[in-house]
Design an enzyme around this catalytic site. Structure first.
Site, mmCIF file in Angstrom:
data_model
loop_
_atom_site.group_PDB
_atom_site.id
_atom_site.type_symbol
_atom_site.label_atom_id
_atom_site.label_comp_id
_atom_site.label_asym_id
_atom_site.label_seq_id
_atom_site.Cartn_x
_atom_site.Cartn_y
_atom_site.Cartn_z
ATOM 1 N N HIS A 22 9.999 6.176 20.081
ATOM 2 C CA HIS A 22 8.894 5.738 20.951
ATOM 3 C C HIS A 22 9.265 5.533 22.413
ATOM 4 O O HIS A 22 8.391 5.568 23.278
ATOM 5 C CB HIS A 22 8.190 4.487 20.408
ATOM 6 C CG HIS A 22 7.644 4.658 19.029
ATOM 7 N ND1 HIS A 22 6.849 5.734 18.683
ATOM 8 C CD2 HIS A 22 7.809 3.930 17.885
ATOM 9 C CE1 HIS A 22 6.518 5.630 17.404
ATOM 10 N NE2 HIS A 22 7.109 4.562 16.886
ATOM 11 N N SER B 179 12.413 6.794 6.956
ATOM 12 C CA SER B 179 12.077 6.562 8.356
ATOM 13 C C SER B 179 12.489 5.147 8.742
ATOM 14 O O SER B 179 12.163 4.183 8.053
ATOM 15 C CB SER B 179 10.575 6.731 8.556
ATOM 16 O OG SER B 179 10.211 6.395 9.872
ATOM 17 N N GLU C 109 0.823 -1.194 0.000
ATOM 18 C CA GLU C 109 0.000 0.000 0.000
ATOM 19 C C GLU C 109 0.863 1.253 0.000
ATOM 20 O O GLU C 109 1.952 1.269 0.569
ATOM 21 C CB GLU C 109 -0.932 -0.010 1.226
ATOM 22 C CG GLU C 109 -1.957 -1.130 1.126
ATOM 23 C CD GLU C 109 -2.852 -1.280 2.346
ATOM 24 O OE1 GLU C 109 -3.958 -1.782 2.180
ATOM 25 O OE2 GLU C 109 -2.443 -0.915 3.463
ATOM 26 N N CYS D 148 7.309 -4.567 15.690
ATOM 27 C CA CYS D 148 6.718 -3.552 16.566
ATOM 28 C C CYS D 148 5.296 -3.976 16.953
ATOM 29 O O CYS D 148 4.478 -4.255 16.083
ATOM 30 C CB CYS D 148 6.687 -2.195 15.870
ATOM 31 S SG CYS D 148 8.299 -1.658 15.307
ATOM 32 N N CYS E 93 -0.536 6.122 9.796
ATOM 33 C CA CYS E 93 0.690 5.450 10.250
ATOM 34 C C CYS E 93 0.365 4.149 10.972
ATOM 35 O O CYS E 93 -0.450 4.133 11.888
ATOM 36 C CB CYS E 93 1.424 6.307 11.292
ATOM 37 S SG CYS E 93 2.351 7.645 10.632
ATOM 38 N N SER F 60 12.106 6.104 14.392
ATOM 39 C CA SER F 60 10.927 5.804 15.220
ATOM 40 C C SER F 60 11.420 5.376 16.589
ATOM 41 O O SER F 60 11.806 4.228 16.798
ATOM 42 C CB SER F 60 10.117 4.683 14.567
ATOM 43 O OG SER F 60 9.747 5.080 13.271
ATOM 44 N N CYS G 99 2.091 -1.979 15.517
ATOM 45 C CA CYS G 99 1.977 -1.714 14.078
ATOM 46 C C CYS G 99 1.302 -2.873 13.350
ATOM 47 O O CYS G 99 1.693 -4.034 13.515
ATOM 48 C CB CYS G 99 3.367 -1.466 13.492
ATOM 49 S SG CYS G 99 3.329 -1.126 11.720
ATOM 50 N N CYS H 295 3.582 8.598 0.773
ATOM 51 C CA CYS H 295 4.118 7.680 1.771
ATOM 52 C C CYS H 295 4.242 6.327 1.093
ATOM 53 O O CYS H 295 3.235 5.746 0.682
ATOM 54 C CB CYS H 295 3.158 7.640 2.966
ATOM 55 S SG CYS H 295 3.608 6.409 4.184
ATOM 56 N N CYS I 229 6.749 -6.766 6.798
ATOM 57 C CA CYS I 229 7.875 -6.122 7.482
ATOM 58 C C CYS I 229 8.669 -7.155 8.255
ATOM 59 O O CYS I 229 8.120 -8.118 8.776
ATOM 60 C CB CYS I 229 7.368 -5.043 8.442
ATOM 61 S SG CYS I 229 8.699 -4.024 9.125
HETATM 62 N N1 SAH Z 1 9.768 0.803 9.473
HETATM 63 C C1 SAH Z 1 9.858 2.227 9.398
HETATM 64 C C2 SAH Z 1 8.791 2.882 8.554
HETATM 65 C C3 SAH Z 1 7.348 2.412 8.680
HETATM 66 S S1 SAH Z 1 6.398 2.898 10.086
HETATM 67 C C4 SAH Z 1 9.887 2.824 10.780
HETATM 68 O O1 SAH Z 1 9.730 2.093 11.740
HETATM 69 O O2 SAH Z 1 10.136 4.022 10.902
HETATM 70 C C5 SAH Z 1 6.078 4.605 9.942
HETATM 71 C C6 SAH Z 1 5.836 5.269 11.302
HETATM 72 O O3 SAH Z 1 4.552 4.886 11.854
HETATM 73 C C7 SAH Z 1 6.856 4.865 12.362
HETATM 74 O O4 SAH Z 1 7.251 5.978 13.106
HETATM 75 C C8 SAH Z 1 6.055 3.913 13.229
HETATM 76 O O5 SAH Z 1 6.604 3.778 14.503
HETATM 77 C C9 SAH Z 1 4.701 4.561 13.215
HETATM 78 N N2 SAH Z 1 3.611 3.678 13.619
HETATM 79 C C10 SAH Z 1 3.532 2.348 13.494
HETATM 80 N N3 SAH Z 1 2.350 1.903 13.956
HETATM 81 C C11 SAH Z 1 1.671 2.982 14.370
HETATM 82 C C12 SAH Z 1 0.360 3.177 14.919
HETATM 83 N N4 SAH Z 1 -0.475 2.157 15.113
HETATM 84 N N5 SAH Z 1 -0.017 4.439 15.216
HETATM 85 C C13 SAH Z 1 0.799 5.492 14.979
HETATM 86 N N6 SAH Z 1 2.036 5.369 14.456
HETATM 87 C C14 SAH Z 1 2.467 4.126 14.158
#
Ligand code: SAH
Length: 346
Positions: A222, A197, A94, A118, A339, A220, A121, A107, A114
């Site tokens: 967190h 990212s 997507e 995480c 995201c 990322s 996600c 995006c 992946c």
């Molecule tokens: N793998 C890369 C890029 C994809 S995720 C990364 O980790 O950066 C893109 C962004 O969305 C990242 O900052 C990730 O932590 C965030 N993300 C993932 N799941 C999310 C969610 N459920 N709500 C908000 N942000 C989220």
């Protein structure tokens, strides 16, 4: 037996030139085809009208153009568009078009599924099926550029590698795609408008610094406390914060480019004072800014967005130290385009 034809966009310009020479034609034809494949993003040899019919037939006999197909397009009430993109082997990724009054951001995905885990996600649940090829990443950008011209009356202005996948786990192909996106022979976009990212792969962050890349880096984060980060991003045991920090210091020393930390504040996970203090400390190592992202729930209820008070405390604490903080509200939530929501649901 049918011979499997090669994806022509896996060839460099030099290899294309050589192909024509080896087949008794002028090397210059290679340049013409290269221009069609990248600059004009042609989907078939037939459309290459400045080549003779026999030349087109010869290409057809040797190669395929593995272009993507936008299988389904969904439009959100806020103008966000999500493309479900079908790859040549039938797999789906997507990509999302995010409009604001002044820009259109694409995006894009870098992997099918992946490789990281995480907990918050949706993409992580798909596991990694394969890496995307450079042309598959490039095509997502072309598709969104076309949609931007159609629906926003302006070309695409920015790209973020925040779709499915971990771009640094597919580094070589991501770099090849960005090379074509920024090349005058491709889309000619400025690398300053591109952000990669990552969840933080220290070895590759150092490699990017050595490669002297010109795009922006977002991490990322967190949590800036190892135990907390490991509980939500288990691969943190392999790439602990000390290693991440060292790689970011290396990045800044080499590139002089500020880092963006992406950060979601969750209730009961990272909403304590010690979490804020740890982030402030982490931000002191390398020049940076912080994007506080709103949490987009992914159906299981394990995570909840923290209270406004907790988020305000983060903002106050960071700003008091002169750190720039942006609050990023979700876009495209109603079509699962925000995201962390990309999971090929439809
Ligand atoms: N793998 C890369 C890029 C994809 S995720 C990364 O980790 O950066 C893109 C962004 O969305 C990242 O900052 C990730 O932590 C965030 N993300 C993932 N799941 C999310 C969610 N459920 N709500 C908000 N942000 C989220």
């Amino acid at each position: 037996m049918e011979v499997k034809k090669k994806d022509i966009r896996a060839l460099t310009k030099e290899q294309l030139r050589k192909f024509f020479e080896d087949n008794g034609d002028k090397a210059f034809r290679g340049n013409q085809v290269y221009e069609w494949l990248w600059g004009k993003a042609a989907h078939s040899f037939e459309t290459m009208t400045n080549l003779s019919k026999p030349t087109r037939e010869m290409l057809e006999a040797h190669f395929v153009i593995n272009h993507i197909k936008v299988d389904q397009m969904q439009r959100s009430s806020d103008g966000t568009i999500k493309n479900a993109v079908q790859l040549h082997d039938g797999l789906i990724v997507e990509s999302v078009l995010i409009p604001t009054p002044t820009r259109t951001t694409a995006c894009v995905s870098s992997q099918v599924g992946c490789s990281l885990d995480c907990k918050f996600c949706a993409t992580a649940r798909l596991k990694r099926m394969r890496n995307l090829n450079p042309d598959e990443i490039y095509d997502q950008v072309v598709a969104i550029d076309n949609e931007s011209r159609l629906y926003q009356n302006r070309p695409l202005s920015n790209i973020v590698f925040m779709g499915m996948g971990e771009p640094l786990m597919n580094y070589n192909n991501v770099i090849k795609a960005i090379t074509m996106i920024t090349s005058p022979e491709g889309l000619g976009m400025s690398p300053k408008r591109i952000t990669v990212s990552t969840s933080g792969v220290p070895k590759i962050i150092k490699k990017m610094a050595d490669d002297d890349v010109k795009f922006n880096l977002a991490v990322s984060l967190h949590s800036a406390i190892d135990e907390v980060r490991t509980s939500i991003m288990p691969f943190n045991t392999k790439f602990p914060l000390a290693d991440l920090r060292a790689s970011l210091e290396y990045w800044y020393a080499k590139t002089q480019k500020k880092i963006t930390y992406e950060y979601v504040v969750w209730k009961g996970i990272n909403d304590r004072k010690e979490d804020i203090d740890a982030l402030i400390r982490f931000c002191s190592y390398v020049p940076c800014k912080v994007n506080l992202i709103e949490y987009n729930p992914i159906d299981d209820g394990m995570f909840q967005q923290a209270s406004d008070t907790a988020v305000q405390q983060y903002i106050k604490g960071l700003e008091a130290r002169g750190i720039v903080v942006n609050v990023r509200r979700s876009r495209g939530k109603d079509i699962d385009a925000a995201c962390g929501q990309l999971a090929n649901k439809s």
